[in-house]
Design a protein around this motif. Structure first.
Motif, PDB file in Angstrom:
ATOM      1  N   LYS A  61       0.763  -1.214   0.032  1.00 15.26           N
ATOM      2  CA  LYS A  61      -0.216   0.005  -0.115  1.00 15.26           C
ATOM      3  C   LYS A  61       0.825   1.320   0.054  1.00 15.26           C
ATOM      4  O   LYS A  61       0.249   2.270  -0.586  1.00 15.26           O
ATOM      5  CB  LYS A  61      -0.899   0.092   1.217  1.00 15.26           C
ATOM      6  N   VAL A  62       1.868   1.386   0.556  1.00 17.57           N
ATOM      7  CA  VAL A  62       3.160   2.304   0.510  1.00 17.57           C
ATOM      8  C   VAL A  62       4.562   1.723   0.480  1.00 17.57           C
ATOM      9  O   VAL A  62       4.839   0.631   0.822  1.00 17.57           O
ATOM     10  CB  VAL A  62       2.981   3.097   2.063  1.00 17.57           C
ATOM     11  N   ILE A  63       5.048   2.526  -0.325  1.00 18.72           N
ATOM     12  CA  ILE A  63       6.679   2.140  -0.585  1.00 18.72           C
ATOM     13  C   ILE A  63       7.575   3.164   0.150  1.00 18.72           C
ATOM     14  O   ILE A  63       7.554   4.212  -0.164  1.00 18.72           O
ATOM     15  CB  ILE A  63       7.042   2.103  -1.987  1.00 18.72           C
ATOM     16  N   ILE A  64       8.334   2.702   1.026  1.00 18.91           N
ATOM     17  CA  ILE A  64       9.355   3.738   1.766  1.00 18.91           C
ATOM     18  C   ILE A  64      10.953   3.233   0.641  1.00 18.91           C
ATOM     19  O   ILE A  64      10.941   2.290   0.730  1.00 18.91           O
ATOM     20  CB  ILE A  64       9.846   3.339   2.983  1.00 18.91           C
ATOM     21  N   ALA A  65      11.382   4.204   0.343  1.00 28.82           N
ATOM     22  CA  ALA A  65      12.506   3.934  -0.622  1.00 28.82           C
ATOM     23  C   ALA A  65      13.711   4.752  -0.182  1.00 28.82           C
ATOM     24  O   ALA A  65      13.451   6.063  -0.305  1.00 28.82           O
ATOM     25  CB  ALA A  65      12.238   4.168  -2.088  1.00 28.82           C
ATOM     26  N   GLY A  66      14.756   4.261   0.319  1.00 34.26           N
ATOM     27  CA  GLY A  66      15.719   5.029   0.537  1.00 34.26           C
ATOM     28  C   GLY A  66      17.039   4.840  -0.231  1.00 34.26           C
ATOM     29  O   GLY A  66      17.395   3.646  -0.991  1.00 34.26           O
ATOM     30  N   ALA A  67      17.501   5.930  -0.352  1.00 34.80           N
ATOM     31  CA  ALA A  67      18.863   5.830  -1.315  1.00 34.80           C
ATOM     32  C   ALA A  67      19.775   7.003  -1.230  1.00 34.80           C
ATOM     33  O   ALA A  67      19.509   8.064  -0.534  1.00 34.80           O
ATOM     34  CB  ALA A  67      18.476   5.894  -2.745  1.00 34.80           C
ATOM     35  N   GLY A  68      21.158   6.757  -1.431  1.00 37.74           N
ATOM     36  CA  GLY A  68      22.368   7.560  -1.093  1.00 37.74           C
ATOM     37  C   GLY A  68      22.707   8.055  -2.540  1.00 37.74           C
ATOM     38  O   GLY A  68      22.337   7.491  -3.548  1.00 37.74           O
ATOM     39  N   ALA A  78       8.414   6.014  -8.035  1.00 36.44           N
ATOM     40  CA  ALA A  78       7.332   6.535  -7.962  1.00 36.44           C
ATOM     41  C   ALA A  78       6.526   6.762  -9.445  1.00 36.44           C
ATOM     42  O   ALA A  78       5.530   6.890  -9.609  1.00 36.44           O
ATOM     43  CB  ALA A  78       7.233   7.978  -7.498  1.00 36.44           C
ATOM     44  N   SER A  79       7.554   6.771 -10.339  1.00 36.57           N
ATOM     45  CA  SER A  79       7.315   6.863 -11.828  1.00 36.57           C
ATOM     46  C   SER A  79       6.466   5.550 -12.470  1.00 36.57           C
ATOM     47  O   SER A  79       5.726   5.767 -13.311  1.00 36.57           O
ATOM     48  CB  SER A  79       8.403   7.495 -12.712  1.00 36.57           C
ATOM     49  N   LEU A  80       6.757   4.569 -11.759  1.00 35.08           N
ATOM     50  CA  LEU A  80       6.220   3.283 -12.050  1.00 35.08           C
ATOM     51  C   LEU A  80       4.979   2.772 -11.419  1.00 35.08           C
ATOM     52  O   LEU A  80       4.481   1.603 -11.735  1.00 35.08           O
ATOM     53  CB  LEU A  80       7.419   2.225 -11.806  1.00 35.08           C
ATOM     54  N   THR A  81       4.684   3.596 -10.259  1.00 34.99           N
ATOM     55  CA  THR A  81       3.344   2.931  -9.575  1.00 34.99           C
ATOM     56  C   THR A  81       2.640   4.049  -9.155  1.00 34.99           C
ATOM     57  O   THR A  81       2.990   5.346  -9.320  1.00 34.99           O
ATOM     58  CB  THR A  81       4.011   2.140  -8.446  1.00 34.99           C
ATOM     59  N   HIS A  82       1.225   3.604  -8.904  1.00 34.34           N
ATOM     60  CA  HIS A  82       0.258   4.817  -8.200  1.00 34.34           C
ATOM     61  C   HIS A  82       0.355   4.742  -6.780  1.00 34.34           C
ATOM     62  O   HIS A  82      -0.207   5.639  -6.340  1.00 34.34           O
ATOM     63  CB  HIS A  82      -1.150   4.038  -8.670  1.00 34.34           C
ATOM     64  N   LEU A  83       1.200   3.732  -6.347  1.00 35.44           N
ATOM     65  CA  LEU A  83       1.088   3.933  -4.788  1.00 35.44           C
ATOM     66  C   LEU A  83       1.881   5.047  -4.112  1.00 35.44           C
ATOM     67  O   LEU A  83       3.134   5.549  -4.947  1.00 35.44           O
ATOM     68  CB  LEU A  83       1.886   2.354  -4.303  1.00 35.44           C
ATOM     69  N   PRO A  84       1.703   5.328  -2.939  1.00 34.42           N
ATOM     70  CA  PRO A  84       2.525   6.711  -2.435  1.00 34.42           C
ATOM     71  C   PRO A  84       3.921   6.327  -2.137  1.00 34.42           C
ATOM     72  O   PRO A  84       4.026   4.884  -1.564  1.00 34.42           O
ATOM     73  CB  PRO A  84       1.642   6.879  -1.222  1.00 34.42           C
ATOM     74  N   VAL A  85       5.212   6.968  -2.350  1.00 33.79           N
ATOM     75  CA  VAL A  85       6.202   6.816  -2.149  1.00 33.79           C
ATOM     76  C   VAL A  85       6.861   7.609  -1.223  1.00 33.79           C
ATOM     77  O   VAL A  85       6.725   8.661  -1.420  1.00 33.79           O
ATOM     78  CB  VAL A  85       7.169   6.719  -3.542  1.00 33.79           C
ATOM     79  N   ILE A  86       7.539   7.248  -0.210  1.00 36.49           N
ATOM     80  CA  ILE A  86       8.234   8.036   0.769  1.00 36.49           C
ATOM     81  C   ILE A  86       9.508   7.798   0.697  1.00 36.49           C
ATOM     82  O   ILE A  86       9.994   6.614   0.772  1.00 36.49           O
ATOM     83  CB  ILE A  86       7.837   7.757   2.373  1.00 36.49           C
ATOM     84  N   GLY A  87      10.261   8.966   0.327  1.00 39.96           N
ATOM     85  CA  GLY A  87      11.739   8.990   0.149  1.00 39.96           C
ATOM     86  C   GLY A  87      12.782   9.136   1.284  1.00 39.96           C
ATOM     87  O   GLY A  87      12.176  10.114   1.910  1.00 39.96           O
ATOM     88  N   VAL A  88      13.667   8.304   1.547  1.00 33.71           N
ATOM     89  CA  VAL A  88      14.859   8.656   2.670  1.00 33.71           C
ATOM     90  C   VAL A  88      15.838   8.946   2.015  1.00 33.71           C
ATOM     91  O   VAL A  88      16.708   8.304   1.646  1.00 33.71           O
ATOM     92  CB  VAL A  88      14.699   7.455   3.440  1.00 33.71           C
ATOM     93  N   PRO A  89      16.370  10.061   2.165  1.00 36.30           N
ATOM     94  CA  PRO A  89      17.687  10.421   1.629  1.00 36.30           C
ATOM     95  C   PRO A  89      18.712  10.031   2.604  1.00 36.30           C
ATOM     96  O   PRO A  89      18.750  10.038   3.755  1.00 36.30           O
ATOM     97  CB  PRO A  89      17.915  12.064   1.399  1.00 36.30           C
ATOM     98  N   VAL A  90      19.689   8.995   2.140  1.00 40.37           N
ATOM     99  CA  VAL A  90      20.818   8.512   3.035  1.00 40.37           C
ATOM    100  C   VAL A  90      22.089   9.103   2.572  1.00 40.37           C
ATOM    101  O   VAL A  90      22.370   9.286   1.425  1.00 40.37           O
ATOM    102  CB  VAL A  90      20.807   7.092   2.441  1.00 40.37           C
TER     103      VAL A  90
END
Length: 166
Positions: A61-68, A78-90
């Motif tokens: 239902k929600v994606i949390i995506a972390g990346a540095g 986010a460009s590939l899904t309708h689901l909400p994406v929460i980004g975590v800058p690492v």
């Protein structure tokens, strides 16, 4: 009792796990099921495409995506899904004090939103995911209210200790 609503926690590299584990920990504390894995936008683009496109069908239902570093993972997902994406800058080893990650996630073009939390703030991403899910889940509402009440109590206890000179 645990909710069956799922959150996906993904990261660009296993080295991000030390940050992203905070999201998993708070979701577990709040009773939210989650899955966690590595999906690199740059090193495994086919995996990223497949993962993002199939997430909703798996009950996510929600994606949390972390990346540095360049931190393209949250925006590409986010460009590939309708689901909400929460980004975590690492703040990674090749990072420019984390600013590259922050700006890569924060500065998304109109039409492809990514909710962005502070640098290394995966715990806040987990809480935000639970808050999003709570709009349709009374179990989570109660857990979140209890969680926030405990935060309040901790602050009040700290203030009392300082004021009493302990």
């Amino acid at each position: 009792m645990s909710t069956t609503t799922k959150v996906a926690i993904i990261m660009g590299s296993k080295s991000d796990l030390s940050v992203m584990q905070d999201a998993a920990d708070v979701l577990a504390e709040l009773g939210v099921d989650y899955e966690i894995t590595v999906v690199s936008a740059h090193r495994t683009p086919d995996r990223m495409f497949s993962y993002a496109r199939a997430a909703a069908d798996r009950g996510i239902k929600v994606i949390i995506a972390g990346a540095g570093g360049a931190a393209h993972l949250p925006g590409m997902v986010a460009s590939l899904t309708h689901l909400p994406v929460i980004g975590v800058p690492v703040k990674s080893s090749n990072s420019i004090d984390g600013w590259d990650s922050i700006l890569s996630i924060l500065q998304m073009p109109n039409g492809i939103p990514v909710a962005t939390v502070a640098l290394n703030a995966a715990k806040n991403a987990g809480i935000l995911a639970a808050q999003i899910l709570s709009t349709a889940d009374e179990y989570l509402v109660k857990n979140l209210m209890d969680f926030k009440e405990n935060l309040k109590k901790k602050v009040e206890e700290s203030a009392k200790e300082m004021e009493d000179g302990d």
